[in-house]
Motif scaffolding. Structure first.
Motif, PDB file in Angstrom:
ATOM      1  N   UNK A  99      10.143  10.225  38.332  1.00  0.00           N
ATOM      2  CA  UNK A  99      11.533  10.028  37.943  1.00  0.00           C
ATOM      3  C   UNK A  99      11.706  10.405  36.471  1.00  0.00           C
ATOM      4  N   UNK A 100      10.741  10.004  35.628  1.00  0.00           N
ATOM      5  CA  UNK A 100      10.797  10.339  34.201  1.00  0.00           C
ATOM      6  C   UNK A 100      10.873  11.856  34.019  1.00  0.00           C
ATOM      7  N   UNK A 101      10.075  12.578  34.773  1.00  0.00           N
ATOM      8  CA  UNK A 101      10.046  14.037  34.664  1.00  0.00           C
ATOM      9  C   UNK A 101      11.411  14.635  34.984  1.00  0.00           C
ATOM     10  N   UNK A 102      12.066  14.117  36.017  1.00  0.00           N
ATOM     11  CA  UNK A 102      13.389  14.622  36.396  1.00  0.00           C
ATOM     12  C   UNK A 102      14.408  14.430  35.275  1.00  0.00           C
ATOM     13  N   UNK A 103      14.359  13.271  34.645  1.00  0.00           N
ATOM     14  CA  UNK A 103      15.295  13.005  33.539  1.00  0.00           C
ATOM     15  C   UNK A 103      14.996  13.902  32.340  1.00  0.00           C
ATOM     16  N   UNK A 104      13.704  14.054  32.013  1.00  0.00           N
ATOM     17  CA  UNK A 104      13.330  14.922  30.884  1.00  0.00           C
ATOM     18  C   UNK A 104      13.745  16.370  31.140  1.00  0.00           C
ATOM     19  N   UNK A 105      13.564  16.822  32.372  1.00  0.00           N
ATOM     20  CA  UNK A 105      13.940  18.202  32.708  1.00  0.00           C
ATOM     21  C   UNK A 105      15.460  18.389  32.633  1.00  0.00           C
ATOM     22  N   UNK A 106      16.208  17.363  33.070  1.00  0.00           N
ATOM     23  CA  UNK A 106      17.669  17.442  32.982  1.00  0.00           C
ATOM     24  C   UNK A 106      18.118  17.538  31.526  1.00  0.00           C
ATOM     25  N   UNK A 107      17.485  16.751  30.661  1.00  0.00           N
ATOM     26  CA  UNK A 107      17.799  16.806  29.233  1.00  0.00           C
ATOM     27  C   UNK A 107      17.450  18.182  28.673  1.00  0.00           C
ATOM     28  N   UNK A 108      16.299  18.683  29.050  1.00  0.00           N
ATOM     29  CA  UNK A 108      15.838  20.001  28.578  1.00  0.00           C
ATOM     30  C   UNK A 108      16.834  21.091  28.982  1.00  0.00           C
ATOM     31  N   UNK A 109      17.321  21.032  30.217  1.00  0.00           N
ATOM     32  CA  UNK A 109      18.274  22.044  30.696  1.00  0.00           C
ATOM     33  C   UNK A 109      19.572  22.029  29.884  1.00  0.00           C
TER      34      UNK A 109
END
Length: 282
Positions: A80-90
């Protein structure tokens, strides 16, 4: 800090001050995060994210996504953490915000460090470091803590690979920056890791020296927290006084408006009465 932010939140809600409300939620989330109350921190960060998205504030939405991701790291849920970090990165990439992108890359590296994938983490960390260098950040600037964070995470990667010399180089670099910039939290974390590295190398005297450094700054941070609490109390008192004065001004204004309305009503009543009497006399 908690009481001040809570009162700020209440004031923002009462005043329907929507622009400030998500910032209040974020501040409360940060406080709860520091207190390791991750459930409450997640709740406030999520509320802040919802409002920032409603306000079409992409930059702060990305920041909240990163904060939420950090909470899930603490909760040991790296997917779940990875999904949030990737969304922020995008979002940062869409905004062409290299500063935010560099931050999100370091945050994302935490997922790989946690999952014992140091090589993947180092790729992200090195990319982040290059972005900071291109932006002209320096080791003594206001964001020098970003460099200590990069060095600490790099060291953790090398520790996972048992590359102790590289880990020591990164940690010594972090400690130098932290000491120059007086980043006590970074000094504490770096010295603790150095103590652990030297302990793994069975160099007990060096391990003990860095442990003593860690302990001294740990005690120092506790004292600083007490001082900050006193300063916060003074600030809260000043804030409450300002709020009381503002409320008093509002009440005075309301009384003056009511008085004007009353005078108008009385004047109108007298006029009507005069007209009625005049008609009756005719």
């Amino acid at each position: 800090a908690m009481s001040f932010y809570s009162e700020s939140l209440a004031f923002a809600l009462e005043s329907n001050y929507n622009k400030k409300l998500p910032h209040c939620y974020n501040n409360l989330g940060v406080v709860y995060h520091s207190q390791k109350d991750f459930t409450k921190a997640l709740d406030f960060f999520t509320k802040a994210l919802t409002l920032f998205e409603e306000q079409n504030d992409s930059l702060y939405s990305a920041l909240m996504l990163g904060n939420i991701g950090s909470i899930y790291i603490e909760l040991n849920n790296t997917e779940i953490a990875k999904n949030y970090f990737l969304s922020a990165k995008n979002i940062y990439e869409l905004l062409n915000d290299d500063d935010g992108l560099a931050l999100s890359l370091v945050q994302l590296s935490e997922v790989y460090i946690y999952n014992n994938q140091p090589d993947s983490a180092l790729v992200l960390i090195n990319r982040s470091n290059k972005l900071y260098q291109n932006l002209g950040f320096n080791y003594r600037g206001p964001k020098s803590y970003r460099y200590t964070d990069i060095s600490i995470k790099s060291a953790k990667c090398y520790m996972l690979k048992s590359e102790w010399r590289n880990a020591i180089i990164q940690l010594e670099n972090s400690l130098k920056i932290a000491l120059n910039s007086k980043l006590n939290g970074a000094i504490m974390e770096t010295s603790k890791l150095l103590s652990s590295v030297y302990d793994s190398l069975k160099i007990i005297d060096s391990s003990f020296i860095y442990f003593k450094l860690y302990k001294s700054y740990s005690d120092s941070l506790l004292n600083e927290e007490n001082i900050r609490n006193l300063a916060q109390l003074e600030f809260e008192y000043s804030y409450k006084q300002d709020k009381i004065e503002a409320e008093l001004r509002d009440k005075t204004k309301l009384i003056q408006e009511n008085r004007k309305n009353l005078i108008y009503i009385i004047s109108l009543a007298i006029l009507i009465l005069t007209i009625v009497l005049f008609v009756l006399l005719l």
